[in-house]
Design a protein around this motif. Structure first.
Motif, PDB file in Angstrom:
ATOM      1  N   GLN A   1       0.814  -1.214   0.000  1.00 21.60           N
ATOM      2  CA  GLN A   1       0.000   0.000   0.000  1.00 21.60           C
ATOM      3  C   GLN A   1       0.848   1.266   0.000  1.00 21.60           C
ATOM      4  O   GLN A   1       0.376   2.341  -0.404  1.00 21.60           O
ATOM      5  N   LYS A   2       2.096   1.159   0.437  1.00 20.91           N
ATOM      6  CA  LYS A   2       2.983   2.319   0.419  1.00 20.91           C
ATOM      7  C   LYS A   2       3.552   2.587  -0.968  1.00 20.91           C
ATOM      8  O   LYS A   2       4.247   3.583  -1.173  1.00 20.91           O
ATOM      9  N   GLN A   3       3.256   1.690  -1.884  1.00 15.73           N
ATOM     10  CA  GLN A   3       3.723   1.874  -3.263  1.00 15.73           C
ATOM     11  C   GLN A   3       2.543   2.031  -4.214  1.00 15.73           C
ATOM     12  O   GLN A   3       2.619   1.642  -5.374  1.00 15.73           O
ATOM     13  N   ILE A   4       1.486   2.636  -3.718  1.00 14.01           N
ATOM     14  CA  ILE A   4       0.275   2.890  -4.503  1.00 14.01           C
ATOM     15  C   ILE A   4       0.142   4.388  -4.713  1.00 14.01           C
ATOM     16  O   ILE A   4       0.377   5.179  -3.805  1.00 14.01           O
ATOM     17  N   GLY A   5      -0.230   4.787  -5.928  1.00 10.52           N
ATOM     18  CA  GLY A   5      -0.532   6.192  -6.171  1.00 10.52           C
ATOM     19  C   GLY A   5       0.586   6.958  -6.840  1.00 10.52           C
ATOM     20  O   GLY A   5       1.562   6.388  -7.329  1.00 10.52           O
ATOM     21  N   PRO A   6       0.501   8.282  -6.864  1.00 12.61           N
ATOM     22  CA  PRO A   6       1.452   9.104  -7.622  1.00 12.61           C
ATOM     23  C   PRO A   6       2.833   9.213  -6.997  1.00 12.61           C
ATOM     24  O   PRO A   6       3.792   9.565  -7.696  1.00 12.61           O
ATOM     25  N   ASN A   7       2.958   8.914  -5.704  1.00 14.72           N
ATOM     26  CA  ASN A   7       4.251   9.079  -5.026  1.00 14.72           C
ATOM     27  C   ASN A   7       4.619   7.827  -4.241  1.00 14.72           C
ATOM     28  O   ASN A   7       4.624   7.830  -3.003  1.00 14.72           O
ATOM     29  N   PRO A   8       4.946   6.743  -4.911  1.00 17.95           N
ATOM     30  CA  PRO A   8       5.266   5.494  -4.204  1.00 17.95           C
ATOM     31  C   PRO A   8       6.581   5.603  -3.445  1.00 17.95           C
ATOM     32  O   PRO A   8       7.503   6.325  -3.852  1.00 17.95           O
ATOM     33  N   GLU A   9       6.662   4.885  -2.335  1.00 15.46           N
ATOM     34  CA  GLU A   9       7.920   4.804  -1.597  1.00 15.46           C
ATOM     35  C   GLU A   9       8.878   3.901  -2.373  1.00 15.46           C
ATOM     36  O   GLU A   9       8.510   2.798  -2.779  1.00 15.46           O
ATOM     37  N   LEU A  10      10.097   4.373  -2.570  1.00 21.83           N
ATOM     38  CA  LEU A  10      11.076   3.653  -3.379  1.00 21.83           C
ATOM     39  C   LEU A  10      12.340   3.423  -2.555  1.00 21.83           C
ATOM     40  O   LEU A  10      13.115   4.352  -2.334  1.00 21.83           O
ATOM     41  N   PRO A  11      12.569   2.193  -2.085  1.00 17.44           N
ATOM     42  CA  PRO A  11      13.762   1.914  -1.286  1.00 17.44           C
ATOM     43  C   PRO A  11      15.013   1.874  -2.156  1.00 17.44           C
ATOM     44  O   PRO A  11      14.947   2.006  -3.385  1.00 17.44           O
ATOM     45  N   GLN A  12      16.136   1.663  -1.526  1.00 24.89           N
ATOM     46  CA  GLN A  12      17.398   1.573  -2.261  1.00 24.89           C
ATOM     47  C   GLN A  12      17.445   0.279  -3.065  1.00 24.89           C
ATOM     48  O   GLN A  12      17.022  -0.781  -2.597  1.00 24.89           O
ATOM     49  N   ALA A  13      17.953   0.373  -4.267  1.00 19.01           N
ATOM     50  CA  ALA A  13      18.079  -0.805  -5.129  1.00 19.01           C
ATOM     51  C   ALA A  13      19.128  -1.761  -4.570  1.00 19.01           C
ATOM     52  O   ALA A  13      20.100  -1.350  -3.931  1.00 19.01           O
ATOM     53  N   GLN A  14      18.942  -3.056  -4.822  1.00 21.15           N
ATOM     54  CA  GLN A  14      19.872  -4.090  -4.402  1.00 21.15           C
ATOM     55  C   GLN A  14      20.386  -4.853  -5.623  1.00 21.15           C
ATOM     56  O   GLN A  14      19.781  -4.820  -6.683  1.00 21.15           O
ATOM     57  N   ASN A  15      21.498  -5.532  -5.437  1.00 21.49           N
ATOM     58  CA  ASN A  15      22.071  -6.342  -6.500  1.00 21.49           C
ATOM     59  C   ASN A  15      22.104  -7.796  -6.061  1.00 21.49           C
ATOM     60  O   ASN A  15      22.386  -8.104  -4.903  1.00 21.49           O
ATOM     61  N   PHE A  16      21.820  -8.718  -6.995  1.00 27.66           N
ATOM     62  CA  PHE A  16      21.743 -10.140  -6.677  1.00 27.66           C
ATOM     63  C   PHE A  16      22.435 -10.957  -7.756  1.00 27.66           C
ATOM     64  O   PHE A  16      22.383 -10.617  -8.945  1.00 27.66           O
ATOM     65  N   LEU A  17      23.065 -12.069  -7.331  1.00 27.16           N
ATOM     66  CA  LEU A  17      23.519 -13.058  -8.291  1.00 27.16           C
ATOM     67  C   LEU A  17      22.316 -13.702  -8.961  1.00 27.16           C
ATOM     68  O   LEU A  17      22.267 -13.878 -10.176  1.00 27.16           O
ATOM     69  N   MET A  18      21.327 -14.038  -8.162  1.00 26.58           N
ATOM     70  CA  MET A  18      20.027 -14.485  -8.661  1.00 26.58           C
ATOM     71  C   MET A  18      18.971 -13.757  -7.848  1.00 26.58           C
ATOM     72  O   MET A  18      18.995 -13.819  -6.621  1.00 26.58           O
ATOM     73  N   PRO A  19      18.095 -12.994  -8.492  1.00 31.49           N
ATOM     74  CA  PRO A  19      17.135 -12.179  -7.748  1.00 31.49           C
ATOM     75  C   PRO A  19      16.172 -13.029  -6.940  1.00 31.49           C
ATOM     76  O   PRO A  19      15.931 -14.193  -7.255  1.00 31.49           O
ATOM     77  N   PRO A  20      15.591 -12.460  -5.862  1.00 32.48           N
ATOM     78  CA  PRO A  20      14.631 -13.199  -5.040  1.00 32.48           C
ATOM     79  C   PRO A  20      13.397 -13.555  -5.843  1.00 32.48           C
ATOM     80  O   PRO A  20      12.944 -12.812  -6.704  1.00 32.48           O
ATOM     81  N   MET A  21      12.866 -14.729  -5.587  1.00 35.87           N
ATOM     82  CA  MET A  21      11.653 -15.155  -6.270  1.00 35.87           C
ATOM     83  C   MET A  21      10.852 -16.094  -5.384  1.00 35.87           C
ATOM     84  O   MET A  21      11.391 -16.719  -4.465  1.00 35.87           O
ATOM     85  N   GLN A  22       9.571 -16.134  -5.652  1.00 32.56           N
ATOM     86  CA  GLN A  22       8.685 -17.093  -5.003  1.00 32.56           C
ATOM     87  C   GLN A  22       7.846 -17.702  -6.112  1.00 32.56           C
ATOM     88  O   GLN A  22       7.152 -16.983  -6.835  1.00 32.56           O
ATOM     89  N   VAL A  23       7.913 -19.003  -6.252  1.00 34.84           N
ATOM     90  CA  VAL A  23       7.291 -19.658  -7.405  1.00 34.84           C
ATOM     91  C   VAL A  23       6.110 -20.509  -6.952  1.00 34.84           C
ATOM     92  O   VAL A  23       6.294 -21.586  -6.386  1.00 34.84           O
ATOM     93  N   PRO A  24       4.875 -20.047  -7.199  1.00 35.82           N
ATOM     94  CA  PRO A  24       3.723 -20.888  -6.871  1.00 35.82           C
ATOM     95  C   PRO A  24       3.584 -22.019  -7.876  1.00 35.82           C
ATOM     96  O   PRO A  24       3.958 -21.888  -9.045  1.00 35.82           O
ATOM     97  N   GLU A  25       3.046 -23.132  -7.431  1.00 34.02           N
ATOM     98  CA  GLU A  25       2.815 -24.266  -8.315  1.00 34.02           C
ATOM     99  C   GLU A  25       1.567 -24.026  -9.155  1.00 34.02           C
ATOM    100  O   GLU A  25       0.508 -23.667  -8.636  1.00 34.02           O
ATOM    101  N   GLY A  26       1.671 -24.202 -10.455  1.00 34.97           N
ATOM    102  CA  GLY A  26       0.513 -24.050 -11.313  1.00 34.97           C
ATOM    103  C   GLY A  26      -0.389 -25.272 -11.239  1.00 34.97           C
ATOM    104  O   GLY A  26       0.051 -26.399 -11.483  1.00 34.97           O
ATOM    105  N   VAL A  27      -1.643 -25.083 -10.871  1.00 31.62           N
ATOM    106  CA  VAL A  27      -2.611 -26.171 -10.777  1.00 31.62           C
ATOM    107  C   VAL A  27      -3.881 -25.775 -11.516  1.00 31.62           C
ATOM    108  O   VAL A  27      -4.172 -24.593 -11.689  1.00 31.62           O
ATOM    109  N   ALA A  28      -4.642 -26.765 -11.963  1.00 35.25           N
ATOM    110  CA  ALA A  28      -5.884 -26.498 -12.692  1.00 35.25           C
ATOM    111  C   ALA A  28      -7.013 -26.164 -11.718  1.00 35.25           C
ATOM    112  O   ALA A  28      -7.010 -26.597 -10.559  1.00 35.25           O
TER     113      ALA A  28
END
Length: 430
Positions: free
Chosen positions: A26-53
């Motif tokens: 909710q802090k990143q909604i609207g015309p003035n979103p809060e923008l933290p400092q950028a980070q660098n990754f060897l592999m960026p963070p991810m969360q992978v949900p399982e695709g199901v029917a």
């Protein structure tokens, strides 16, 4: 451990240096979103949900006062919907074409995509849906297309935006099949990589111009800026001659092109860049100005410099236009619909937005259809969830992915469900 799971486990391990999002979306909604400092990754963070029917009888959840029904299923990655004047519905079924593997990360992301339900072959066709006495028939309308996405009907001409070309067909009201070969209006940026292959499409009110949203060929220019020619842009195409120009640029992946009814301005939803943190960069909804530049790849949300884009271009950063309205990070908006019908009066005058969802944030974000109120031609307030339940409550499984939106002649809203291979319709409960 199975090979697919091994690769996903490796990706999760590599991204373990980050414990996920720090900001409330909710802090990143609207015309003035809060923008933290950028980070660098060897592999960026991810969360992978399982695709199901979807199970028999399962459906997405809708807001109070609404009902939902399934009007089509057993499709092949339905992406966009177009309602014709006689209330027939066209559905573009497609997925991206095979791409060359140029980095280990691409191999991992391809496997992740399949696991989450976003992979699989698309139909490469357009299917027509027709309501006959309350039952929806399916007709194979146009076959053998190349990853079709955007569709527009202007008079008796149907325009289709393939992954690499804008083509047109003659159309007659009521027909259930087109066998006439396509006529090319103009080529569109494609190529073997074609990172953002979807090409959104919108006709001008008088039908003389066609606006095509062309996404970037990379995340942030890592494939070389030579691969970004006429990409990350909205192109304006003359319908009669096929001549085109860049209408607006620096827009990483503009889609959902629509005319805002009060101001008459062109608007789009935009997928921003990845790999600098779960809280960066917010995707957005914005008006699109003629000759406007929106930052990609050199900056985001105005003058926030992305140091990964080389060589730097401070001259372009200085003139980058700040988007109108942030939707929060990694919601992956793909569909936009300004609603003006009477069936659901509580949503009249605002915009429905489909959030396809992304695995580039922990916890996940998006995977829903929201509504944003508009006043005086501008978005105000916070998005209201309208259709949810595509993602399970625990975030571990995804049953559907909303993409294209369209209003039918009765004021219902149609939703193309990419992973669920279905078309849903929402309307007033009574």
């Amino acid at each position: 451990m199975k090979p697919m799971l091994s690769v996903i486990a490796l990706a999760v391990l590599l991204s373990g240096c980050d414990d996920g999002a720090k900001l409330d979306p909710q802090k990143q909604i609207g015309p003035n979103p809060e923008l933290p400092q950028a980070q660098n990754f060897l592999m960026p963070p991810m969360q992978v949900p399982e695709g199901v029917a979807w199970k028999a009888g399962e459906m997405p959840k809708v807001a109070q006062g609404l009902k939902i029904e399934k009007i089509a299923d057993q499709l092949q990655h339905p992406r966009q919907v177009l309602v014709l004047p006689n209330n027939d519905v066209l559905v573009a079924e497609s997925n991206g074409q095979p791409k060359p593997i140029t980095a280990p990360k691409q191999l991992i992301m391809g496997i992740v995509q399949k696991a989450s339900g976003k992979g699989g072959e698309g139909g490469n066709r357009i299917t027509l849906l027709r309501n006959v006495k309350g039952k929806w028939e399916q007709h194979r309308f146009i076959e053998h297309l190349t990853s079709p996405f955007g569709m527009q009907l202007v008079g008796n001409t149907l325009y289709v935006a393939n992954a690499d070309s804008l083509v047109k067909f003659p159309y007659e009201t009521g027909q259930t099949e087109i066998r006439t070969p396509p006529e090319t209006v103009t080529e569109l940026p494609g190529g073997p990589i074609n990172h953002h292959w979807t090409k959104s499409l919108l006709a001008s009110p008088d039908g003389s111009k066609l606006y095509v949203g062309v996404g970037s060929n990379s995340n942030v220019g890592e494939n070389g800026l030579g691969e970004e020619y006429r990409r990350a842009a909205v192109l304006e195409v003359d319908a009669a001659s096929g001549a085109s120009r860049i209408f607006a640029s620096g827009i990483r992946n503009p889609t959902g092109l629509q005319w805002e009814p009060q101001s008459g301005k062109l608007w789009a939803v935009v997928n921003e860049r990845d790999e600098i943190g779960s809280d960066l960069v917010p995707d957005y909804l914005t008006s699109v100005q003629d000759k406007g530049f929106y930052g990609w790849p050199y900056s985001y949300f105005g003058q926030h410099v992305d140091v990964r884009a080389q060589p730097p271009r401070p001259d372009l950063v200085e003139k980058a236009i700040k988007p109108d309205y942030a939707l929060s990070s990694h919601v992956a908006p793909l569909g936009l619909l300004f609603y003006g019908a009477d069936n659901m009066p509580q949503y009249r005058g605002g915009a429905f937005i489909s959030e396809h969802g992304s695995w580039n944030r922990t916890p996940l974000n998006g995977y829903q259809v929201v509504w944003v109120k508009f006043e005086n031609g501008k978005p105000v307030g916070e998005p209201q969830p309208v259709v949810t339940g595509f993602l399970t409550d625990d975030g571990k499984q995804v049953r559907g992915l909303p993409v294209g939106l369209a209003a039918d002649r009765q004021g219902g809203v149609l939703i193309a469900d990419d992973a669920g291979n279905a078309i849903w319709r929402i309307s007033a409960a009574q």
